[in-house]
Design a protein around this motif. Structure first.
Motif, mmCIF file in Angstrom:
data_model
loop_
_atom_site.group_PDB
_atom_site.id
_atom_site.type_symbol
_atom_site.label_atom_id
_atom_site.label_comp_id
_atom_site.label_asym_id
_atom_site.label_seq_id
_atom_site.Cartn_x
_atom_site.Cartn_y
_atom_site.Cartn_z
ATOM 1 N N ASP A 146 9.265 -10.504 -2.178
ATOM 2 C CA ASP A 146 9.605 -11.844 -2.659
ATOM 3 C C ASP A 146 10.578 -11.768 -3.830
ATOM 4 O OD1 ASP A 146 8.547 -14.863 -2.450
ATOM 5 O OD2 ASP A 146 8.834 -14.375 -4.563
ATOM 6 N N GLN A 147 10.336 -10.830 -4.754
ATOM 7 C CA GLN A 147 11.199 -10.693 -5.919
ATOM 8 C C GLN A 147 12.615 -10.266 -5.542
ATOM 9 O OE1 GLN A 147 10.266 -10.975 -9.686
ATOM 10 N NE2 GLN A 147 9.295 -12.463 -8.334
ATOM 11 N N LEU A 148 12.762 -9.503 -4.453
ATOM 12 C CA LEU A 148 14.079 -9.037 -4.033
ATOM 13 C C LEU A 148 14.784 -10.015 -3.092
ATOM 14 C CD1 LEU A 148 13.378 -5.235 -3.498
ATOM 15 C CD2 LEU A 148 14.510 -6.334 -5.425
ATOM 16 N N GLY A 149 14.186 -11.192 -2.917
ATOM 17 C CA GLY A 149 14.871 -12.252 -2.189
ATOM 18 C C GLY A 149 14.659 -12.280 -0.697
ATOM 19 N N SER A 150 13.583 -11.696 -0.195
ATOM 20 C CA SER A 150 13.306 -11.778 1.237
ATOM 21 C C SER A 150 13.019 -13.224 1.628
ATOM 22 C CB SER A 150 12.089 -10.923 1.599
ATOM 23 O OG SER A 150 12.353 -9.569 1.388
ATOM 24 N N PRO A 151 13.371 -13.619 2.859
ATOM 25 C CA PRO A 151 13.006 -14.962 3.327
ATOM 26 C C PRO A 151 11.500 -15.177 3.245
ATOM 27 C CG PRO A 151 14.538 -13.906 4.849
ATOM 28 C CD PRO A 151 14.120 -12.858 3.859
ATOM 29 N N VAL B 167 9.435 -16.652 5.171
ATOM 30 C CA VAL B 167 8.712 -16.383 6.418
ATOM 31 C C VAL B 167 8.454 -14.893 6.575
ATOM 32 C CG1 VAL B 167 8.852 -16.499 8.924
ATOM 33 C CG2 VAL B 167 9.603 -18.439 7.561
ATOM 34 N N VAL B 168 9.428 -14.058 6.201
ATOM 35 C CA VAL B 168 9.245 -12.609 6.305
ATOM 36 C C VAL B 168 8.149 -12.142 5.354
ATOM 37 C CG1 VAL B 168 10.349 -10.364 6.009
ATOM 38 C CG2 VAL B 168 11.616 -12.242 7.048
ATOM 39 N N VAL B 169 8.151 -12.663 4.130
ATOM 40 C CA VAL B 169 7.107 -12.304 3.166
ATOM 41 C C VAL B 169 5.732 -12.681 3.711
ATOM 42 C CG1 VAL B 169 6.212 -12.704 0.844
ATOM 43 C CG2 VAL B 169 8.673 -12.488 1.202
ATOM 44 N N ALA B 170 5.636 -13.880 4.286
ATOM 45 C CA ALA B 170 4.359 -14.334 4.832
ATOM 46 C C ALA B 170 3.927 -13.503 6.042
ATOM 47 C CB ALA B 170 4.447 -15.805 5.221
ATOM 48 N N LEU B 171 4.881 -12.872 6.727
ATOM 49 C CA LEU B 171 4.559 -12.075 7.919
ATOM 50 C C LEU B 171 4.167 -10.640 7.599
ATOM 51 C CD1 LEU B 171 7.280 -13.222 10.479
ATOM 52 C CD2 LEU B 171 4.808 -13.474 10.736
ATOM 53 N N LEU B 172 4.379 -10.176 6.362
ATOM 54 C CA LEU B 172 4.093 -8.777 6.044
ATOM 55 C C LEU B 172 2.617 -8.444 6.253
ATOM 56 C CD1 LEU B 172 6.287 -8.252 2.856
ATOM 57 C CD2 LEU B 172 6.701 -7.335 5.149
ATOM 58 N N ALA B 173 1.731 -9.263 5.689
ATOM 59 C CA ALA B 173 0.297 -9.001 5.858
ATOM 60 C C ALA B 173 -0.135 -9.135 7.311
ATOM 61 C CB ALA B 173 -0.523 -9.922 4.953
ATOM 62 N N PRO B 174 0.306 -10.173 8.060
ATOM 63 C CA PRO B 174 -0.045 -10.214 9.485
ATOM 64 C C PRO B 174 0.489 -9.032 10.281
ATOM 65 C CG PRO B 174 0.629 -12.387 8.733
ATOM 66 C CD PRO B 174 0.915 -11.433 7.614
ATOM 67 N N ALA B 175 1.697 -8.550 9.958
ATOM 68 C CA ALA B 175 2.230 -7.375 10.657
ATOM 69 C C ALA B 175 1.348 -6.155 10.404
ATOM 70 C CB ALA B 175 3.663 -7.097 10.208
ATOM 71 N N PHE B 176 0.939 -5.979 9.156
ATOM 72 C CA PHE B 176 0.029 -4.894 8.811
ATOM 73 C C PHE B 176 -1.282 -5.051 9.578
ATOM 74 C CE2 PHE B 176 -3.547 -3.598 6.061
ATOM 75 C CZ PHE B 176 -3.302 -2.243 5.966
ATOM 76 N N THR B 177 -1.785 -6.283 9.649
ATOM 77 C CA THR B 177 -3.050 -6.529 10.329
ATOM 78 C C THR B 177 -2.934 -6.285 11.829
ATOM 79 O OG1 THR B 177 -3.574 -8.196 8.656
ATOM 80 C CG2 THR B 177 -4.901 -8.211 10.644
ATOM 81 N N ALA B 178 -1.774 -6.653 12.418
ATOM 82 C CA ALA B 178 -1.562 -6.374 13.838
ATOM 83 C C ALA B 178 -1.597 -4.872 14.095
ATOM 84 C CB ALA B 178 -0.226 -6.962 14.294
ATOM 85 N N GLY B 179 -0.981 -4.104 13.188
ATOM 86 C CA GLY B 179 -1.046 -2.657 13.305
ATOM 87 C C GLY B 179 -2.462 -2.142 13.142
ATOM 88 N N ARG C 4 20.391 -5.669 0.915
ATOM 89 C CA ARG C 4 19.425 -6.736 0.650
ATOM 90 C C ARG C 4 19.204 -7.627 1.876
ATOM 91 N NH1 ARG C 4 17.666 -7.928 -4.468
ATOM 92 N NH2 ARG C 4 18.544 -6.686 -6.153
ATOM 93 N N TRP C 5 20.244 -7.831 2.675
ATOM 94 C CA TRP C 5 20.092 -8.713 3.831
ATOM 95 C C TRP C 5 19.331 -8.052 4.972
ATOM 96 C CZ3 TRP C 5 22.074 -6.885 8.381
ATOM 97 C CH2 TRP C 5 23.027 -5.872 8.284
ATOM 98 N N LEU C 6 19.135 -6.728 4.866
ATOM 99 C CA LEU C 6 18.543 -5.980 5.974
ATOM 100 C C LEU C 6 17.155 -5.436 5.671
ATOM 101 C CD1 LEU C 6 18.867 -4.620 8.777
ATOM 102 C CD2 LEU C 6 19.948 -2.692 7.595
ATOM 103 N N PHE C 7 16.855 -5.097 4.399
ATOM 104 C CA PHE C 7 15.688 -4.264 4.110
ATOM 105 C C PHE C 7 14.371 -4.899 4.537
ATOM 106 C CE2 PHE C 7 14.937 -6.976 0.505
ATOM 107 C CZ PHE C 7 13.600 -6.809 0.189
ATOM 108 N N ALA C 8 14.299 -6.240 4.556
ATOM 109 C CA ALA C 8 13.018 -6.897 4.840
ATOM 110 C C ALA C 8 12.544 -6.664 6.274
ATOM 111 C CB ALA C 8 13.129 -8.392 4.570
#
Length: 419
Positions: free
Chosen positions: A38-43, A45-57, A102-106
């Motif tokens: 979030d601090q590095l400017g990710s969208p 929606v992507v920030v909100a998807l990080l925990a669900p992606a981890f949970t899917a894994g 920055r536009w790619l890392f997320a």
């Protein structure tokens, strides 16, 4: 296994788990990585998807867990392999944050979170089976609480003295330096497994196919009322489990760049250290029911503190969200040991691997939905309604805590099992 061997394994697993959990905490996908993203400017929606992606894994990893038990007969080999694999994936995340545009890392971050979740899910099956094979039931619970607490104390020291001073003078490297500390801690944890004494110890083997794991779990769920109660209670506690993610995202939105993630980790570490004597007392006196109820009440207190701070500005924001992170860490610390106590109270080792795997799958499905929803709700900062929503959800969890077994029931079961 002799008492001396159990004692040696207790110390080895405590040391190994402490360093491994240091690595997990300072690269936490429930709090640290979403905050950095979030601090590095990710969208959003992507920030909100990080925990669900981890949970899917995690869900995929738990399905694979019983098969992972069949990879080798060596308990040490399994624990070392999990630690080193997670260390390698965390190193890739650090490189992505530090070097990718920055536009790619997320987006690679989403994939990495899913892969780390897969390793974590497998470890959630392998680790309790290893502990049950090498330790007594009481030692298993004590080790899990102490691992979390001692690792929390080390996290406080690490973030106080080293974070931000190890890597080049660039903001993005400073965001990634916690992740390199995480990698080092996981490698040290893997090395600590060398002192385990495992002659003659064999882990209970899981089904050979994933379909068999799911089929057996479904049959157990239909046949056992206690398992249905276990599952419902833990589904209701998903918001409690996700409180660190929620407060990390909310605070990042509310406070912006005025606060560093290291400061939150100090609060988390102190909370985990405080939690050791507290949860040992609760678990010893009230059993799993006391743990679940206390966890819910602590989460309610965290939400209430943030609401009061938002409404009346009684304390600076750091001293509202910092203690909220502390309380969230305490609330989460004993839920996993209590869940394992609940399962091992009713199931032998042959059944436990399947039950742990299948219940984690269902809970992970719930966490995918809830994680995304709570992540998006937390983006509503600085409004107070997201905090009110979290307060309501933790109150509901407290109501369902009454379904957990109490101490008297656990003692009766231990007596019956020893006859």
């Amino acid at each position: 296994m002799t008492g001396a061997a159990r004692g040696g394994n207790y110390r080895a697993l405590l040391t190994q788990g402490t360093f491994f959990k240091v690595g997990v905490q300072v690269s936490s996908i429930s709090a640290v990585i979403p905050y950095i993203a979030d601090q590095l400017g990710s969208p959003g929606v992507v920030v909100a998807l990080l925990a669900p992606a981890f949970t899917a894994g995690t869900m995929l990893g738990t399905v694979l867990g019983p098969r992972v038990l069949r990879l080798t007969d060596s308990v040490t080999g399994l624990l070392v392999g999990i630690a080193l694999t997670q260390a390698a994936l965390t190193a890739l995340v650090a490189l992505d944050i530090a070097l990718a545009p920055r536009w790619l890392f997320a987006y690679p971050l989403l994939l990495a979170c899913m892969l780390i979740g897969t390793v974590t899910g497998s470890s959630q099956v392998v680790s309790p089976m290893a502990m049950s094979a090498l330790l007594s039931a009481q030692q298993r619970g004590d080790v899990m609480l102490k691992q979390a607490g001692y690792s929390g104390a080390l996290v406080v020291l690490i973030t106080a003295f080293t974070a931000g001073r190890l890597l080049p003078d660039s903001p993005r490297w400073h965001d990634a330096d916690l992740l390199w500390i995480s990698v080092a801690a996981m490698v040290v944890g893997a090395l600590c497994c060398a002192t385990l004494r495992t002659p003659g110890v064999e882990l209970t083997k899981g089904p050979t196919r994933m379909a068999d794991t799911l089929r057996q779990g479904q049959a157990q769920l239909r046949a056992n009322r206690w398992l249905r109660r276990f599952l419902i209670t833990n589904l209701m506690f998903i918001p409690v489990i996700l409180t660190p993610t929620f407060y990390a995202i909310y605070a990042a939105e509310f406070l912006g760049p005025s606060i560093n993630v290291d400061q939150f980790l100090v609060f988390v570490g102190v909370g985990l250290l405080i939690g050791i004597p507290f949860w040992r007392a609760v678990r010893g006196r009230f059993g799993a029911r006391g743990v679940y109820l206390s966890s819910a009440l602590i989460s309610v207190a965290a939400a209430g503190l943030c609401i009061a701070s938002q409404q009346w500005h009684a304390v600076p924001a750091l001293w509202a969200f910092g203690p909220a992170m502390l309380l969230s860490a305490v609330a989460n610390q004993a839920l996993l040991p209590a869940a394992y106590d609940w399962i091992f109270e009713h199931a032998d080792n042959a059944e436990a691997a399947v039950l742990i795997s299948c219940t984690h799958i269902v809970i992970s499905l719930g966490m995918i939905v809830a994680g995304f929803a709570l992540g998006m709700i937390a983006e509503g900062a600085p409004a107070v309604w997201p905090l009110l929503a979290m307060l309501l959800l933790t109150v509901v969890a407290g109501i369902f805590a009454a379904q957990a077994p109490g101490l008297q029931r656990e003692r009766s079961h231990e007596t019956a099992r020893s006859r």
